[in-house]
Design an enzyme around this catalytic site. Sequence first.
Site: not given
Length: 381
Positions: A194, A215, A218, A226, A247-248, A250, A273
């Site tokens: 984050h 993760h 994400n 650049r 999980d297909g 994220h 997660d």
Amino acid sequence: MTALALYNGLIFDGEAIRDGHAVLIDNDRIRALLPEVELPAALPRQSLEGGLLVPGFIDLQVNGGGGVLFNDHPTVTGIRAIAAAHGRYGTTGLLPTLISSDAPTMAAAVAAVAEARRQGVPGVLGIHLEGPYLNPTRKGVHDPRWMRPVDAQLPQWLDTPDLGSVLLTLAPEQVEADLIRGLSARGVRVFAGHTAASYEQVRTALEAGLSGFTHLFNAMTPLDSREPGVVGAALEHTASWCGLIVDGHHVHPATLRVALAAKTPGRMFLVTDAMPTVGWAGDSFPLDGRTIHRADGRLTTADGTLAGSDLDMASAVRNTVNLLGLPLEEALRMASLYPAQCLGLDHARGRIAPGYRADLVLLDEGLRVQRTWIGGAAVHP
């Protein structure tokens, strides 16, 4: 328990799949891995019925399960319910994960994990504090109300006896490098997540002891032509770890395949997660005053923001094989050995070998969990 031999199946020892072998369990440890023909005749036996016995899965990012969100239930009872839900899917070790919250909730979560470990709640390895020392511009589903500078109480929390392994996710641009250096020296695994950090800021944090990335892809600055960003720094750095949500939803499978090809082998591990929906029939739950909905395998807020996952570790292993095309052996290492190495627990977890804990999972040919043992004791079914 007394000594027991598990036989009549395939065994993945952490390196290779063996046929015609048996595992001898003595209390909470593995005593031996030997050819079936060498089994003592008088030893009690349990047939694996042709299944595949693998090291127990280790999940370093578990927000909830069994209808329980750790943020809402930072108690031993809550932890017990979460761990039991994930045990059904082969997770034998986990870090209950607290999403950004206020100081009293953080204190309660730390105390609850320490007490759960003292009580011997199966599978609890420590705690993952995902925030609140994050960047609001990359908040994801975290509530920016809780994001703040490092609390003065943090060192006191980390000194809690019996807390076990500690993983702290923060935005490196929001803290001083000396803080990362000090936490790392105390044995805390500091991950970036984050975060809106630049490539240069992440490199500085890595030099100070940042050990991984939460993760990957994400809620962080992407790899650009650049500006390599957080993702570029993560893939370039040879010694750091990366957690992947396979999980297909994220991250696109092609993106993950490219990342796996770029990163140092053995430095990426699977995480779920997971939220309360894992091991639970409900399709919605509250989070900081918002309602999170489950539909088509995704968890989202009303505006479509992803809110954790509806993923369990067995499904993550299957996805790693089926969506990413990795060999089963590598997918299993990403679910067991590599996270154990990340926490420095690979001397006792992540392999089926003499002296290791008897944390085991039996899979059928579809890689679905048939049975789970933690410390030699069956926890599922």
